[in-house]
Write a protein that holds these residues in place. Sequence first.
Motif, PDB file in Angstrom:
ATOM      1  N   TYR A 170     -20.191  12.286  41.929  1.00  0.00           N
ATOM      2  CA  TYR A 170     -20.148  11.584  43.219  1.00  0.00           C
ATOM      3  C   TYR A 170     -18.838  10.794  43.354  1.00  0.00           C
ATOM      4  O   TYR A 170     -18.266  10.377  42.339  1.00  0.00           O
ATOM      5  N   SER A 172     -17.151   7.529  45.835  1.00  0.00           N
ATOM      6  CA  SER A 172     -17.151   6.598  46.956  1.00  0.00           C
ATOM      7  C   SER A 172     -15.745   6.646  47.552  1.00  0.00           C
ATOM      8  O   SER A 172     -14.887   7.349  47.048  1.00  0.00           O
ATOM      9  N   ARG A 174     -13.143   4.535  47.890  1.00  0.00           N
ATOM     10  CA  ARG A 174     -12.057   3.606  47.602  1.00  0.00           C
ATOM     11  C   ARG A 174     -11.039   4.224  46.655  1.00  0.00           C
ATOM     12  O   ARG A 174      -9.962   3.688  46.436  1.00  0.00           O
ATOM     13  N   HIS A 419     -14.709   3.513  54.388  1.00  0.00           N
ATOM     14  CA  HIS A 419     -13.979   3.106  53.197  1.00  0.00           C
ATOM     15  C   HIS A 419     -12.488   3.342  53.377  1.00  0.00           C
ATOM     16  O   HIS A 419     -12.067   4.280  54.042  1.00  0.00           O
ATOM     17  N   ASN A 479     -22.200   2.886  44.938  1.00  0.00           N
ATOM     18  CA  ASN A 479     -23.493   2.380  44.493  1.00  0.00           C
ATOM     19  C   ASN A 479     -24.534   3.377  44.979  1.00  0.00           C
ATOM     20  O   ASN A 479     -25.200   3.179  45.988  1.00  0.00           O
ATOM     21  N   ALA A 483     -27.023   3.113  48.269  1.00  0.00           N
ATOM     22  CA  ALA A 483     -26.417   3.644  49.494  1.00  0.00           C
ATOM     23  C   ALA A 483     -27.170   4.854  50.032  1.00  0.00           C
ATOM     24  O   ALA A 483     -27.103   5.157  51.215  1.00  0.00           O
ATOM     25  N   VAL A 503     -18.125   4.597  37.175  1.00  0.00           N
ATOM     26  CA  VAL A 503     -16.804   3.970  37.138  1.00  0.00           C
ATOM     27  C   VAL A 503     -16.851   2.869  38.188  1.00  0.00           C
ATOM     28  O   VAL A 503     -17.011   3.148  39.368  1.00  0.00           O
ATOM     29  N   LYS A 506     -17.497  -3.684  39.713  1.00  0.00           N
ATOM     30  CA  LYS A 506     -18.528  -4.726  39.612  1.00  0.00           C
ATOM     31  C   LYS A 506     -19.894  -4.114  39.369  1.00  0.00           C
ATOM     32  O   LYS A 506     -20.135  -2.954  39.696  1.00  0.00           O
ATOM     33  N   ASN A 508     -23.663  -3.251  39.948  1.00  0.00           N
ATOM     34  CA  ASN A 508     -24.542  -3.068  41.101  1.00  0.00           C
ATOM     35  C   ASN A 508     -25.840  -2.412  40.651  1.00  0.00           C
ATOM     36  O   ASN A 508     -26.004  -2.087  39.469  1.00  0.00           O
ATOM     37  N   GLU A 565      -8.353   4.134  37.453  1.00  0.00           N
ATOM     38  CA  GLU A 565      -9.167   5.335  37.687  1.00  0.00           C
ATOM     39  C   GLU A 565      -8.451   6.601  37.210  1.00  0.00           C
ATOM     40  O   GLU A 565      -9.079   7.443  36.552  1.00  0.00           O
ATOM     41  N   THR A 657     -30.518   1.137  60.954  1.00  0.00           N
ATOM     42  CA  THR A 657     -30.124   0.212  59.889  1.00  0.00           C
ATOM     43  C   THR A 657     -28.642  -0.070  60.074  1.00  0.00           C
ATOM     44  O   THR A 657     -27.838   0.857  60.176  1.00  0.00           O
ATOM     45  N   THR A 666     -23.153  -1.878  50.288  1.00  0.00           N
ATOM     46  CA  THR A 666     -24.198  -2.467  49.447  1.00  0.00           C
ATOM     47  C   THR A 666     -23.736  -3.743  48.757  1.00  0.00           C
ATOM     48  O   THR A 666     -24.500  -4.357  48.021  1.00  0.00           O
ATOM     49  N   ASN A 739     -33.328   1.032  53.203  1.00  0.00           N
ATOM     50  CA  ASN A 739     -33.075   2.437  52.842  1.00  0.00           C
ATOM     51  C   ASN A 739     -34.313   3.114  52.278  1.00  0.00           C
ATOM     52  O   ASN A 739     -34.451   4.333  52.341  1.00  0.00           O
TER      53      ASN A 739
HETATM   54  N1  LIG Z   1     -29.502   2.909  55.556  1.00  0.00           N
HETATM   55  C1  LIG Z   1     -28.185   3.106  55.534  1.00  0.00           C
HETATM   56  N2  LIG Z   1     -27.620   3.659  54.451  1.00  0.00           N
HETATM   57  C2  LIG Z   1     -26.282   3.884  54.437  1.00  0.00           C
HETATM   58  C3  LIG Z   1     -25.481   3.536  55.548  1.00  0.00           C
HETATM   59  C4  LIG Z   1     -26.103   2.938  56.681  1.00  0.00           C
HETATM   60  O1  LIG Z   1     -25.458   2.602  57.698  1.00  0.00           O
HETATM   61  N3  LIG Z   1     -27.453   2.738  56.630  1.00  0.00           N
HETATM   62  N4  LIG Z   1     -24.143   3.786  55.491  1.00  0.00           N
HETATM   63  C5  LIG Z   1     -23.681   4.867  54.620  1.00  0.00           C
HETATM   64  C6  LIG Z   1     -22.219   4.853  54.520  1.00  0.00           C
HETATM   65  S1  LIG Z   1     -21.369   4.909  55.985  1.00  0.00           S
HETATM   66  C7  LIG Z   1     -21.562   4.825  53.340  1.00  0.00           C
HETATM   67  S2  LIG Z   1     -19.865   5.024  53.320  1.00  0.00           S
HETATM   68  C8  LIG Z   1     -22.297   4.695  52.064  1.00  0.00           C
HETATM   69  C9  LIG Z   1     -21.543   3.817  51.041  1.00  0.00           C
HETATM   70  O2  LIG Z   1     -21.892   4.181  49.796  1.00  0.00           O
HETATM   71  P1  LIG Z   1     -21.028   3.758  48.490  1.00  0.00           P
HETATM   72  O3  LIG Z   1     -19.595   3.963  48.757  1.00  0.00           O
HETATM   73  O4  LIG Z   1     -21.646   4.486  47.355  1.00  0.00           O
HETATM   74  O5  LIG Z   1     -21.391   2.227  48.356  1.00  0.00           O
HETATM   75  P2  LIG Z   1     -20.573   0.878  48.302  1.00  0.00           P
HETATM   76  O6  LIG Z   1     -21.568  -0.189  48.569  1.00  0.00           O
HETATM   77  O7  LIG Z   1     -19.399   0.904  49.190  1.00  0.00           O
HETATM   78  O8  LIG Z   1     -20.104   0.778  46.766  1.00  0.00           O
HETATM   79  C10 LIG Z   1     -19.889  -0.475  46.201  1.00  0.00           C
HETATM   80  C11 LIG Z   1     -19.575  -0.399  44.728  1.00  0.00           C
HETATM   81  O9  LIG Z   1     -18.330   0.244  44.509  1.00  0.00           O
HETATM   82  C12 LIG Z   1     -17.718  -0.260  43.328  1.00  0.00           C
HETATM   83  N5  LIG Z   1     -16.293  -0.444  43.591  1.00  0.00           N
HETATM   84  C13 LIG Z   1     -15.705  -1.293  44.452  1.00  0.00           C
HETATM   85  N6  LIG Z   1     -14.371  -1.145  44.413  1.00  0.00           N
HETATM   86  C14 LIG Z   1     -14.113  -0.155  43.536  1.00  0.00           C
HETATM   87  C15 LIG Z   1     -12.934   0.475  43.066  1.00  0.00           C
HETATM   88  O10 LIG Z   1     -11.824   0.155  43.464  1.00  0.00           O
HETATM   89  N7  LIG Z   1     -13.105   1.493  42.165  1.00  0.00           N
HETATM   90  C16 LIG Z   1     -14.329   1.866  41.698  1.00  0.00           C
HETATM   91  N8  LIG Z   1     -14.415   2.860  40.839  1.00  0.00           N
HETATM   92  N9  LIG Z   1     -15.436   1.260  42.096  1.00  0.00           N
HETATM   93  C17 LIG Z   1     -15.336   0.284  43.014  1.00  0.00           C
HETATM   94  C18 LIG Z   1     -18.376  -1.570  42.988  1.00  0.00           C
HETATM   95  O11 LIG Z   1     -18.986  -1.437  41.715  1.00  0.00           O
HETATM   96  C19 LIG Z   1     -19.405  -1.776  44.106  1.00  0.00           C
HETATM   97  O12 LIG Z   1     -20.629  -2.243  43.598  1.00  0.00           O
HETATM   98  O13 LIG Z   1     -23.603   4.132  52.304  1.00  0.00           O
HETATM   99  C20 LIG Z   1     -24.353   4.882  53.254  1.00  0.00           C
HETATM  100  N10 LIG Z   1     -25.725   4.401  53.310  1.00  0.00           N
END
Ligand SMILES: Nc1nc2c(c(=O)[nH]1)N[C@H]1C(S)=C(S)[C@@H](COP(=O)(O)OP(=O)(O)OC[C@H]3O[C@@H](n4cnc5c(=O)[nH]c(N)nc54)[C@H](O)[C@@H]3O)O[C@H]1N2
Length: 767
Positions: A170, A172, A174, A419, A479, A483, A503, A506, A508, A565, A657, A666, A739
């Motif tokens: 997977y 994310s 960033r 992101h 996360n 997510a 990877v 912080k 989570n 990374e 949501t 998250t 969620n």
């Molecule tokens: N119900 C519901 N669910 C949703 C959404 C919604 O609107 N409603 N939105 C969706 C959307 S649009 C998205 S994009 C997803 C997001 O899903 P994800 O991208 O998986 O979740 P994030 O909360 O952005 O991830 C946060 C984690 O990323 C890590 N992190 C932060 N910075 C960095 C970095 O520089 N490098 C690395 N390796 N890790 C880092 C930290 O450990 C942090 O805890 O969720 C989705 N889920």
Amino acid sequence: MAESNQKAIQNAQTSEELTGMKVGAPSTVAAGLPAVVSSMKHLIGEVGALRSAQVMFKLNQVGGTDCPGCAWPDPDDERSGLGEYCENGAKAIAEEATTKTINADFFRRHSIDELATWSDYKIGKAGRLLQPMVLRPGSRHYEPIAWQDAFNLAAKHFNDLHSPNEAIFYTSGRTSNEAAFLYQLMVREFGTNNLPDCSNMCHESSGVALSKTVGIGKGSVKLEDFYEADLILVIGQNPGTNHPRMLSAMQKAKRNGAKIISINPLPESGLIRFKHPQHIGEFFGQGTPLSDLFLQVKINGDVALMKAIMKRLLEIETSKGGVFDHDFIQKKTEGYEAFLSDLEKQDVQRLSEECGISLEEIEKAVAMIESSPKMICCWAMGLTQHKNGVANIQEVVNLLLLRGSIGKPGAGTCPVRGHSNVQGDRTMGIWEKPKPAFLDALDKEFGIKTPRHHGYDTVEAIKAMYEGKARVFFGMGGNFLSATPDTNYTAEALSNCSLTVHVSTKLNRSHLVTGETALIFPCLGRTELDTQAQGDQFVTVENSMGVVHQSLGNLAPLSQKLKSEPAIVTGLAQALFPNSVIPWASFSQNYDRVRDRIEKVIPGFDRYNERVRQPGGFYLPNGARDGNFTTPDGKAHFTVNEVPHHTLAANEYLMMTVRSHDQFNTTIYGLDDRYRGVSSERRVIFMNRDDIHERGWHGGDIVDIVSHFEGEERRANRFLLVPFSIPRQCLASYFPETNVLVPINSFADKSQTPTSKLIRVTLEKQD
Ligand SMILES: Nc1nc2c(c(=O)[nH]1)N[C@H]1C(S)=C(S)[C@@H](COP(=O)(O)OP(=O)(O)OC[C@H]3O[C@@H](n4cnc5c(=O)[nH]c(N)nc54)[C@H](O)[C@@H]3O)O[C@H]1N2
Ligand SMILES: Nc1nc2c(c(=O)[nH]1)N[C@H]1C(S)=C(S)[C@@H](COP(=O)(O)OP(=O)(O)OC[C@H]3O[C@@H](n4cnc5c(=O)[nH]c(N)nc54)[C@H](O)[C@@H]3O)O[C@H]1N2
Ligand SMILES: [Mo]
């Protein structure tokens, strides 16, 4: 159910404890002085004054750090000397550059089961991870592990799989271009395309709809187009909270004469009025009114509304002409006849009832559109996260095509990305459905044989783990547990794995719901200096408008044990492929070498290393922007989309949501949602006043939410009712607390994006 699954479900739960809600009037103006005060509070509290100043002066400056918040572009011309930032950018920085840290002793003191009882807010606030950690089979405490041992352990699990397709990788959004490119290369050398990413849950519907209709899955506008537009539609997006710097662009657009229509079930503050937080002179007074027209559409009423508008435009076109751009339609498009014959059948009165917008309001929108030759449509999750997410966006494209408003200055499509590098990650090949041309180029450049069959997207990956078809999960950031939809189902899926790896910067919740063995690989953040064998390195990212530019950290890393990374990927790859033909070790020494390879594989990156060193970076090619549609037949396509119908019983509602003003996905920055007037509480549910009254309930009552899907029920307990301006039978709650209610099988047609904005629920009041 296996004991590990029960534990996993228990650990996946967010705390049901209520934190003391206070409700005031929603704001009528976004940003201004309160935004500055809030930024400072988060920065000074987490980072300290000196370190804050060090990073904030560099933020979004040419040659500085790209904000790890959203993907809104930086202005090419006038960047603020104070750092081009916004309140929520400051919170993103505070979260990452915090000086609070988690060491080995922290994990000795707290078991994963104890940590799981903490709120997401408290988990995030514990601080930055400092060294690699392992959770061994049977243990409930993470313990330190050396990097090399961690890489070897992960490699052993990967190599023990029956097939590479039993692993999930997977991403994310960033992750930098360099890390993403290396990561997908490692995954494909390993032998799978199982590369689900956060895009699958985010703008996938935009990518699918835009690729089909205009030939490129990205938006067509540049920032400058905002300053030339006559009209900007903001649909299903809350820029005041999620893309605050977009408000500055809209303010400038307005000063240049543009009008703005916002289409949203909620009157989001940022769409009403705005005070620029970096222009001191604007702190007093009313701020700039932004929206000229607010259409408070019902949840999922957008196709009906678009069709109503287009039907009225057609009627005007038929009676007096001059509305449709016939020259454009004839030369540049396909499918007009079929589209027209469908539109002719539509009944405006009926459509108006479906979407909840009166004929009078529709007429106002029509008049504004009719008199605006250059129109931009912006959208985000309010359109994508629906069963008909793809259709929602195709309908927006239809409107733009009718007006010839795509492929010319001041006009076009603007899916506003989430992101900060989610768009770049896709460009780099993070995709479960890679194109053969891309794989051929990889094979040629690296002398490997990449797999051709498509991999799992996010929903499919969860199901594969649930069903035991996949057994190792690797998360490059993000996360995953919190997510993704259907939290309990996903928790079981993850706990079926032999290994889960994250990877992360912080801690989570995904670190607390694990496979039999779990690893945490702690990485450097964007704000930190990345020093490798051949000196300090910068990375590159692509913003929402296709500009590729540098990001360079300048803070001293919090620990010498953190790896970048790219270094994590190359370290793992070396453990995984001791005899690889790919010179893995050399890539992390100097990222120029990675960029040289990207240039050879991906079109548009010619002279990458040279051009990305120019101030502001460079634009990637974009056919739609130039009016050159790169679909198979070279034309833009009209489409015919059905109007969705929802028949709801008296006690049924459609729930979306959404994000509060104090979170990044998250990551919970705080417990307030200042613009919506709610503080100290996240377990809230926004409900129409008359609906509350009709049930004999009151604001502050506690309800349980039950979702209904294909005969199944899912529950989330204890939410406080907040009377709010929202259409009848529509509700809003915060992600990720709800969620658990989004069914794993409820996803968008064609894009498979979970329907996070369309959950059918009933409410049960607690006594
Ligand atoms: N119900 C519901 N669910 C949703 C959404 C919604 O609107 N409603 N939105 C969706 C959307 S649009 C998205 S994009 C997803 C997001 O899903 P994800 O991208 O998986 O979740 P994030 O909360 O952005 O991830 C946060 C984690 O990323 C890590 N992190 C932060 N910075 C960095 C970095 O520089 N490098 C690395 N390796 N890790 C880092 C930290 O450990 C942090 O805890 O969720 C989705 N889920
Ligand atoms: N500070 C901050 N910035 C962020 C994020 C964050 O969490 N915090 N997340 C980042 C990410 S990954 C993303 S994808 C973006 C998300 O940015 P947004 O898409 O703005 O985020 P949401 O809160 O999901 O808001 C969706 C909006 O759509 C509206 N909406 C919901 N359903 C419908 C519908 O059926 N029709 C219409 N017309 N509108 C609807 C909601 O009322 C809400 O205003 O923001 C990015 N930037
Ligand atoms: Mo997103």
